[in-house]
Scaffold this motif. Structure first.
Motif, PDB file in Angstrom:
ATOM      1  N   SER A  96       8.727   3.920   1.794  1.00  0.00           N
ATOM      2  CA  SER A  96       7.621   4.826   1.472  1.00  0.00           C
ATOM      3  C   SER A  96       6.590   4.849   2.594  1.00  0.00           C
ATOM      4  CB  SER A  96       6.954   4.431   0.151  1.00  0.00           C
ATOM      5  OG  SER A  96       6.355   3.148   0.226  1.00  0.00           O
ATOM      6  N   ILE A  97       6.282   3.674   3.170  1.00  0.00           N
ATOM      7  CA  ILE A  97       5.269   3.660   4.222  1.00  0.00           C
ATOM      8  C   ILE A  97       5.785   4.337   5.485  1.00  0.00           C
ATOM      9  CG2 ILE A  97       5.736   1.501   5.451  1.00  0.00           C
ATOM     10  CD1 ILE A  97       2.309   2.741   4.187  1.00  0.00           C
ATOM     11  N   THR A  98       7.082   4.294   5.719  1.00  0.00           N
ATOM     12  CA  THR A  98       7.651   5.003   6.869  1.00  0.00           C
ATOM     13  C   THR A  98       7.420   6.498   6.744  1.00  0.00           C
ATOM     14  OG1 THR A  98       9.347   3.304   7.250  1.00  0.00           O
ATOM     15  CG2 THR A  98       9.772   5.502   8.145  1.00  0.00           C
ATOM     16  N   SER A  99       7.696   7.044   5.563  1.00  0.00           N
ATOM     17  CA  SER A  99       7.469   8.475   5.329  1.00  0.00           C
ATOM     18  C   SER A  99       5.989   8.822   5.404  1.00  0.00           C
ATOM     19  CB  SER A  99       8.013   8.869   3.955  1.00  0.00           C
ATOM     20  OG  SER A  99       9.399   8.649   3.872  1.00  0.00           O
ATOM     21  N   ILE A 100       5.171   7.990   4.792  1.00  0.00           N
ATOM     22  CA  ILE A 100       3.730   8.249   4.761  1.00  0.00           C
ATOM     23  C   ILE A 100       3.138   8.210   6.173  1.00  0.00           C
ATOM     24  CG2 ILE A 100       1.505   7.283   4.036  1.00  0.00           C
ATOM     25  CD1 ILE A 100       2.951   6.398   1.422  1.00  0.00           C
ATOM     26  N   ILE A 101       3.511   7.206   6.957  1.00  0.00           N
ATOM     27  CA  ILE A 101       2.967   7.094   8.311  1.00  0.00           C
ATOM     28  C   ILE A 101       3.428   8.256   9.188  1.00  0.00           C
ATOM     29  CG2 ILE A 101       3.157   5.769  10.463  1.00  0.00           C
ATOM     30  CD1 ILE A 101       2.893   3.236   8.792  1.00  0.00           C
ATOM     31  N   THR A 102       4.689   8.618   9.083  1.00  0.00           N
ATOM     32  CA  THR A 102       5.194   9.742   9.875  1.00  0.00           C
ATOM     33  C   THR A 102       4.430  11.016   9.562  1.00  0.00           C
ATOM     34  OG1 THR A 102       7.420   8.783   9.952  1.00  0.00           O
ATOM     35  CG2 THR A 102       7.223  11.128  10.445  1.00  0.00           C
ATOM     36  N   ALA A 103       4.248  11.292   8.264  1.00  0.00           N
ATOM     37  CA  ALA A 103       3.523  12.498   7.863  1.00  0.00           C
ATOM     38  C   ALA A 103       2.045  12.408   8.247  1.00  0.00           C
ATOM     39  CB  ALA A 103       3.659  12.710   6.357  1.00  0.00           C
ATOM     40  N   THR A 104       1.470  11.222   8.139  1.00  0.00           N
ATOM     41  CA  THR A 104       0.061  11.027   8.480  1.00  0.00           C
ATOM     42  C   THR A 104      -0.184  11.260   9.968  1.00  0.00           C
ATOM     43  OG1 THR A 104      -0.228   9.442   6.669  1.00  0.00           O
ATOM     44  CG2 THR A 104      -1.854   9.389   8.432  1.00  0.00           C
ATOM     45  N   GLU A 105       0.676  10.701  10.794  1.00  0.00           N
ATOM     46  CA  GLU A 105       0.516  10.881  12.239  1.00  0.00           C
ATOM     47  C   GLU A 105       0.689  12.351  12.623  1.00  0.00           C
ATOM     48  OE1 GLU A 105       1.837   6.503  13.950  1.00  0.00           O
ATOM     49  OE2 GLU A 105       3.347   8.089  13.800  1.00  0.00           O
ATOM     50  N   ARG A 106       1.627  13.024  11.993  1.00  0.00           N
ATOM     51  CA  ARG A 106       1.837  14.450  12.285  1.00  0.00           C
ATOM     52  C   ARG A 106       0.624  15.282  11.892  1.00  0.00           C
ATOM     53  NH1 ARG A 106       7.958  15.686  10.001  1.00  0.00           N
ATOM     54  NH2 ARG A 106       9.108  14.355  11.466  1.00  0.00           N
ATOM     55  N   SER A 107      -0.053  14.866  10.848  1.00  0.00           N
ATOM     56  CA  SER A 107      -1.185  15.637  10.329  1.00  0.00           C
ATOM     57  C   SER A 107      -2.454  15.459  11.162  1.00  0.00           C
ATOM     58  CB  SER A 107      -1.483  15.233   8.890  1.00  0.00           C
ATOM     59  OG  SER A 107      -2.074  13.945   8.854  1.00  0.00           O
ATOM     60  N   GLY A 108      -2.457  14.432  12.015  1.00  0.00           N
ATOM     61  CA  GLY A 108      -3.649  14.156  12.812  1.00  0.00           C
ATOM     62  C   GLY A 108      -4.612  13.189  12.154  1.00  0.00           C
ATOM     63  N   ILE A 109      -4.294  12.699  10.958  1.00  0.00           N
ATOM     64  CA  ILE A 109      -5.128  11.686  10.302  1.00  0.00           C
ATOM     65  C   ILE A 109      -4.920  10.357  11.028  1.00  0.00           C
ATOM     66  CG2 ILE A 109      -5.535  10.409   8.156  1.00  0.00           C
ATOM     67  CD1 ILE A 109      -4.454  12.847   6.645  1.00  0.00           C
ATOM     68  N   GLU A 110      -6.003   9.615  11.220  1.00  0.00           N
ATOM     69  CA  GLU A 110      -5.918   8.379  11.982  1.00  0.00           C
ATOM     70  C   GLU A 110      -6.169   7.125  11.149  1.00  0.00           C
ATOM     71  OE1 GLU A 110      -8.673   8.807  15.193  1.00  0.00           O
ATOM     72  OE2 GLU A 110      -7.446  10.285  16.240  1.00  0.00           O
ATOM     73  N   ARG A 111      -6.646   7.277   9.911  1.00  0.00           N
ATOM     74  CA  ARG A 111      -7.068   6.098   9.126  1.00  0.00           C
ATOM     75  C   ARG A 111      -6.168   5.894   7.921  1.00  0.00           C
ATOM     76  NH1 ARG A 111      -8.356   1.596   8.179  1.00  0.00           N
ATOM     77  NH2 ARG A 111     -10.431   0.758   7.727  1.00  0.00           N
ATOM     78  N   LEU A 112      -5.690   4.647   7.762  1.00  0.00           N
ATOM     79  CA  LEU A 112      -4.844   4.265   6.636  1.00  0.00           C
ATOM     80  C   LEU A 112      -5.303   2.924   6.085  1.00  0.00           C
ATOM     81  CD1 LEU A 112      -2.166   4.347   4.886  1.00  0.00           C
ATOM     82  CD2 LEU A 112      -1.074   3.187   6.824  1.00  0.00           C
ATOM     83  N   VAL A 113      -5.417   2.838   4.760  1.00  0.00           N
ATOM     84  CA  VAL A 113      -5.664   1.568   4.077  1.00  0.00           C
ATOM     85  C   VAL A 113      -4.547   1.387   3.058  1.00  0.00           C
ATOM     86  CG1 VAL A 113      -7.259   0.181   2.707  1.00  0.00           C
ATOM     87  CG2 VAL A 113      -8.158   1.847   4.336  1.00  0.00           C
ATOM     88  N   CYS A 114      -3.873   0.242   3.081  1.00  0.00           N
ATOM     89  CA  CYS A 114      -2.745   0.031   2.158  1.00  0.00           C
ATOM     90  C   CYS A 114      -2.776  -1.379   1.584  1.00  0.00           C
ATOM     91  CB  CYS A 114      -1.420   0.293   2.874  1.00  0.00           C
ATOM     92  SG  CYS A 114      -1.132  -0.772   4.312  1.00  0.00           S
ATOM     93  N   VAL A 115      -2.050  -1.563   0.479  1.00  0.00           N
ATOM     94  CA  VAL A 115      -2.028  -2.834  -0.239  1.00  0.00           C
ATOM     95  C   VAL A 115      -0.647  -3.477  -0.131  1.00  0.00           C
ATOM     96  CG1 VAL A 115      -2.307  -3.968  -2.473  1.00  0.00           C
ATOM     97  CG2 VAL A 115      -3.755  -2.024  -1.879  1.00  0.00           C
ATOM     98  N   THR A 116      -0.624  -4.780   0.179  1.00  0.00           N
ATOM     99  CA  THR A 116       0.618  -5.551   0.097  1.00  0.00           C
ATOM    100  C   THR A 116       0.357  -6.780  -0.778  1.00  0.00           C
ATOM    101  OG1 THR A 116       0.116  -6.680   2.209  1.00  0.00           O
ATOM    102  CG2 THR A 116       1.525  -4.730   2.299  1.00  0.00           C
ATOM    103  N   GLY A 117       0.354  -7.980  -0.204  1.00  0.00           N
ATOM    104  CA  GLY A 117       0.088  -9.184  -0.984  1.00  0.00           C
ATOM    105  C   GLY A 117      -0.122 -10.368  -0.060  1.00  0.00           C
ATOM    106  N   ILE A 118      -0.599 -11.478  -0.629  1.00  0.00           N
ATOM    107  CA  ILE A 118      -0.823 -12.670   0.184  1.00  0.00           C
ATOM    108  C   ILE A 118       0.509 -13.313   0.576  1.00  0.00           C
ATOM    109  CG2 ILE A 118      -3.111 -13.171  -0.736  1.00  0.00           C
ATOM    110  CD1 ILE A 118      -1.795 -15.291  -2.532  1.00  0.00           C
ATOM    111  N   TYR A 119       0.481 -14.035   1.692  1.00  0.00           N
ATOM    112  CA  TYR A 119       1.615 -14.811   2.186  1.00  0.00           C
ATOM    113  C   TYR A 119       2.876 -13.975   2.381  1.00  0.00           C
ATOM    114  CZ  TYR A 119      -1.420 -18.718   0.990  1.00  0.00           C
ATOM    115  OH  TYR A 119      -2.490 -19.588   0.909  1.00  0.00           O
TER     116      TYR A 119
END
Length: 220
Positions: A96-119
Motif C-alpha cells: 500500500s505504501i508503495t502505491s501511495i508514495i508513487t502517486a504522491t510523488e507524481r502529484s507533487g505532494i512532498e509531505r507524508l506522515v504514516c503509522v507503523t509500530g515500535i521495534y
C-alpha cells in the motif's frame, strides 16, 4: 486554529475508516483542515462535514489514487492489520505504501506522515526479550512494517514515521512522550489512538520531526 495558519491545509487520509484514521479525520476537521478520507466503503463512513470528502479507492492501485491527491497538501496513512490476522503473513504495509508514495510523488505532494509500530527494526538498543520473543512472534506483520519503513525513508518525500506501542481508545490528552527512534525510555506500553492522531497532525506544523522515525507512548 484558522485554516490560513495551517502549513498543510488540504489532507488525504488513507485508512480513514479505521479507529486511528477516524481520529485523524475528526481532529483535522476540527483544526480547520479540509480532508479527503479514503475508504473502501463510503456508504459505511458516517462522518459528515462541509470540509470532508469521502472517496473510494484501491490503495494498491496507483492510478486510482492520482485524482484524489490532485491539489492536496499532505498525505496521512493510518492503514493497518486486523487482530484476527495477527499470525498471518501480510504485505499490506509495503504494497500500500508503495502505491501511495508513487502517486504522491507524481502529484507533487512532498509531505507524508504514516503509522507503523515500535521495534520494527532489529537494533542493539532493543530489549533482548523484544528481539528474541516478541518480534519473532509478530514477524507476520512486523517484517512488512520494517519493509514499509525502508520504502518510506528511501522515497523523495519529507516523511514522519510514527511508531506507537499498543493502542487504546482513550481520549486526547496531549500529554504523551515522543522521541526519535524505536521506543521512548520510561514510557507506558500503550497510547491512545486519539493522541497518536494528535501527534500526527501536530508534526505537520513543525519541522522538528521531518524525515524521522518517532516513537510515541503514554506517560506511566
Amino acid at each position: 486554529m484558522a485554516a490560513a495558519d495551517l502549513l498543510f491545509p488540504k489532507l488525504v487520509v488513507f485508512g480513514a475508516s479505521g479507529p486511528t484514521g477516524r481520529q485523524v479525520v475528526q481532529q483535522a476537521l476540527s483544526k480547520g483542515h479540509s480532508v479527503a478520507a479514503v475508504v473502501r466503503n463510503p456508504e459505511k463512513f458516517e462522518l459528515k462535514h462541509e470540509n470532508l470528502e469521502v472517496v473510494k479507492a484501491d490503495v494498491f492501485d496507483t492510478e486510482s489514487l492520482a485524482p484524489i491527491l490532485e491539489g492536496k497538501s499532505a498525505v496521512m496513512s493510518c492503514l493497518g492489520f486486523h487482530w484476527g490476522t495477527f499470525f498471518s503473513p501480510t504485505t499490506l504495509y509495503s504494497k500500500s505504501i508503495t502505491s501511495i508514495i508513487t502517486a504522491t510523488e507524481r502529484s507533487g505532494i512532498e509531505r507524508l506522515v504514516c503509522v507503523t509500530g515500535i521495534y520494527t527494526q532489529k537494533d542493539p538498543s532493543n530489549p533482548r526479550w523484544m528481539d528474541w520473543l516478541v518480534r519473532p512472534l509478530a514477524r507476520s506483520f512486523i517484517n512488512d512494517m520494517a519493509l514499509m519503513e525502508d520504502i518510506v525513508t528511501k522515497s523523495n518525500l519529507c516523511c514522519t514515521i510514527v511508531r506507537p506501542p499498543a493502542l487504546n481508545h482513550g481520549p486526547v490528552t496531549d500529554n504523551y512522550l515522543v522521541g526519535e527512534g524505536q521506543s521512548v525510555p520510561g514510557s507506558a506500553w500503550s497510547v491512545s489512538r486519539a493522541d497518536v492522531a494528535h501527534f500526527m497532525l501536530k508534526s505537520l506544523q513543525s519541522k522538528e520531526w521531518d524525515k524521522k522515525g518517532v516513537a510515541i507512548a503514554g506517560k506511566k
